[in-house]
Design an enzyme around this catalytic site. Structure first.
Site, mmCIF file in Angstrom:
data_model
loop_
_atom_site.group_PDB
_atom_site.id
_atom_site.type_symbol
_atom_site.label_atom_id
_atom_site.label_comp_id
_atom_site.label_asym_id
_atom_site.label_seq_id
_atom_site.Cartn_x
_atom_site.Cartn_y
_atom_site.Cartn_z
ATOM 1 N N TRP A 108 39.461 4.197 -0.501
ATOM 2 C CA TRP A 108 40.330 3.459 -1.425
ATOM 3 C C TRP A 108 41.474 4.346 -1.909
ATOM 4 C CZ3 TRP A 108 35.348 4.900 -2.529
ATOM 5 C CH2 TRP A 108 35.024 5.417 -3.785
ATOM 6 N N ASP A 109 41.617 4.655 -3.175
ATOM 7 C CA ASP A 109 42.815 5.367 -3.673
ATOM 8 C C ASP A 109 43.194 6.515 -2.740
ATOM 9 O OD1 ASP A 109 42.341 3.677 -5.767
ATOM 10 O OD2 ASP A 109 42.254 5.224 -7.312
ATOM 11 N N ALA A 111 41.191 9.977 -8.604
ATOM 12 C CA ALA A 111 42.457 10.250 -7.923
ATOM 13 C C ALA A 111 43.252 11.392 -8.554
ATOM 14 C CB ALA A 111 43.309 8.993 -7.872
ATOM 15 N N ARG A 135 43.506 10.101 -16.667
ATOM 16 C CA ARG A 135 43.203 10.374 -15.261
ATOM 17 C C ARG A 135 44.467 10.281 -14.393
ATOM 18 N NH1 ARG A 135 40.553 5.325 -16.393
ATOM 19 N NH2 ARG A 135 41.447 3.526 -15.297
ATOM 20 N N ASP A 136 44.250 10.484 -13.104
ATOM 21 C CA ASP A 136 45.276 10.329 -12.059
ATOM 22 C C ASP A 136 46.437 11.303 -12.216
ATOM 23 O OD1 ASP A 136 43.636 8.216 -11.409
ATOM 24 O OD2 ASP A 136 44.979 6.659 -12.121
ATOM 25 N N GLU A 166 47.760 2.457 -14.114
ATOM 26 C CA GLU A 166 47.055 3.386 -13.232
ATOM 27 C C GLU A 166 47.980 4.082 -12.238
ATOM 28 O OE1 GLU A 166 42.659 2.506 -12.700
ATOM 29 O OE2 GLU A 166 43.581 0.655 -11.981
#
Length: 547
Positions: free
Chosen positions: A81-82, A153, A232-233, A321
């Site tokens: 996925w990501d 991620a 995050r990310d 996101e």
């Protein structure tokens, strides 16, 4: 959280060891850090308002084509996925010795129900010469090295044979039960690449580099409601115009008040006419996503200064996101991805890629497309893809999510037979989409091969980056080209969005940039002085102190 003594020039980062050379290098880093702080002085976030989000519409320009079966599995034994590419430091797509391009993906075994994959996510890498036929390279980090109980991620760049890797450390290693604490982590390793393939090895110890401060960014303890908080990310990014090095990330606005006491500020709702004609449903103030910023403050990439967000979506959306910026045409294009279910009550937007544009890194950002919507899943397949990321050439990578649900909602999936769910989750890279952007107008202009990552380079600013110049950081950013007509059109678009643009400036010191809210405390950086008053004797550890 703010550090007070970590504007560091490290000896192992290519700095000279002789006194004068060391001083020269260190003072240069110190000046750049000070200049970059000046770039952000008085900064406050732009706002994605309810009035703007109310304009979200799926159109022929932003609706992605339906993904037709059959499609290929990026990894037959793994959910994928990501995904993000290995980049050069400036953001260009890296091509390693042997001609390899590299992508990193969150992965989990296909034996796991798709809804449980986030709880055991592992970062793996793939490489290909054509940017399409991806060869699995395995896990990025050796067993037990990565922080957190699983990794979400991030981003990575390569420089001089070394890889600089940023990721989300979720939970704690060896935790008894799954938790959703999120911290940002960093590791540096070596890149081995030749005609036979790509290997990452000799990783240094991993470090936690950022945790929420509770002032700009919500902590886990401050969070409430059914949607998990965000920190995050981490997306490493250099501003081409200033040369400042940042991490851009997904956060939530800090909320010291209890949920029952939270209210929506007028500037997050819209102009007076909109506010008088539109009630804000109860509970909207609990939706408080933002796009956060941290500034590099050490030459080894392990120390960062949290700054105010560049965008907030208070009372609009809970999750912005995987934020990232693409610098095109001298403008800053900020992209995020978001879900239908994370919009605040009274607003409706599809699972999609959303974007904003500004003339300056700090804003003021205004929505692209229809209320910000750049790529939408088609209404016939509302969850077919997710986690779009826009590359320097405006090609857009994503993964195949849930498809052919026959009207079943995502909330119903846990109650359905496992085989139904397995058969309707893609877990593989989606066809790459090609975008075009003209001012605030966007369009999907082509559908390309599954998972295609093309060679592309980041656009440079048409002048020496401000904070890398000798002497004072200064000079305007609009003294070039024949952009006057475009800028006037841009400003008109911004006015139509109920906003003004203060991105046209001359010099580094300037006031607030759009939006509102907490402002960054003044910080100065100074090199240490020995007892005789000789500056830079201990310049490997200059002090950074608050005024």
């Amino acid at each position: 959280m703010h550090h007070h003594n970590n504007c560091q020039c490290k000896h192992d980062s290519g700095h000279y060891h002789d006194k004068d050379g060391r001083c020269r290098k260190c003072k240069k880093f110190c000046r750049k850090f000070e200049c970059c702080l000046e770039e952000n002085r008085g900064a406050s976030p732009s706002a994605w308002t309810r009035q703007q989000a109310d304009q979200i519409r799926i159109t022929s320009e932003n609706a992605a084509p339906i993904i037709e079966e059959p499609f290929e599995d990026t990894a037959p034994d793994l959910w994928v996925w990501d995904t993000w590419p290995l980049r050069e430091k400036d953001g260009s797509i890296a091509v390693l010795p042997g001609g390899w391009r590299v992508i990193f993906s969150l992965t989990a075994p296909r034996s796991v129900l798709p809804g449980k994959r986030h709880d055991i996510a592992t970062i793996r890498y793939f490489y290909a010469r054509d940017g399409q036929d991806w060869i699995p390279g395995g896990v990025v980090f050796p067993e037990g090295d990565a922080l957190g109980s699983r990794q979400w991620a991030g981003s990575a760049f390569v420089e001089n044979g070394e890889i600089f890797f940023f990721y989300t450390a979720t939970g704690r290693r060896n935790e008894a039960q799954v938790t959703y604490e999120q911290r940002m982590a960093f590791a540096k390793g070596e890149v081995f690449s030749d005609l036979n393939g790509v290997l990452f090895n000799n990783w240094e110890e991993h470090s936690i580099i950022l945790v929420p401060d509770g002032e700009f960014y919500q902590t886990q303890e401050q969070s409430s409601g059914g949607i998990i908080y965000s920190f995050r990310d981490p997306w490493y990014w250099i501003d081409p115009e200033s040369g400042c090095e940042y991490i851009i990330f997904e956060g939530n606005t800090a909320t010291p008040q209890q949920p029952v006491d939270r209210e929506c500020n007028p500037e997050n709702i819209g102009d007076g006419d909109y506010r008088s004609g539109n009630d804000v449903p109860n509970g909207s103030a609990n939706f408080n996503g933002n796009v956060g910023v941290a500034l590099l403050r050490s030459s080894d990439y392990r120390e960062w200064e949290l700054l105010p967000p560049i965008l907030e979506a208070d009372c609009v959306n809970q999750q912005l996101e995987r934020p990232h910026i693409v610098y095109v045409g001298g403008r800053y294009h900020l992209f995020i991805v978001s879900h239908q279910f994370t919009f605040a009550p009274g607003l409706d937007g599809p699972d999609g890629l959303y974007g904003f544009v500004a003339n300056d890194f700090r804003g003021n950002y205004v929505p692209l497309g229809e209320g910000g919507l750049v790529v939408a899943n088609p209404p016939e397949e509302p969850f077919q893809a997710y986690s779009w990321i826009v590359l320097p050439d405006l090609s857009t990578l994503s993964f195949i999510n849930y498809y052919n649900l026959e009207g079943v909602s995502l909330d119903q999936l846990p109650s359905l037979p496992d085989q139904f769910v397995f058969n309707r989750f893609g877990g593989t890279l989606a066809p790459t989409l090609q975008l075009s952007i003209n001012g605030t107008e966007t369009q999907i202009v082509n559908e390309l091969a599954q998972g295609l990552v093309m060679e592309s380079s980041t656009e440079s600013a048409p002048f020496t980056p401000r904070c890398e110049r000798d002497g004072n950081c200064g000079g305007g950013r609009r003294g070039y080209g024949n952009d006057m007509d475009e800028d006037m059109e841009m400003e008109e678009d911004m006015m139509n969005n109920g906003m003004s643009d203060d991105g046209m400036y001359g010099g580094c010191g300037r006031g607030g940039h759009g939006g509102h809210g907490k402002r960054h405390k003044d910080v100065v950086c100074e090199c240490e002085v020995d007892r005789n008053g000789n500056v830079c004797t201990h310049c490997n550890r200059p002090r950074c102190r608050r005024k």
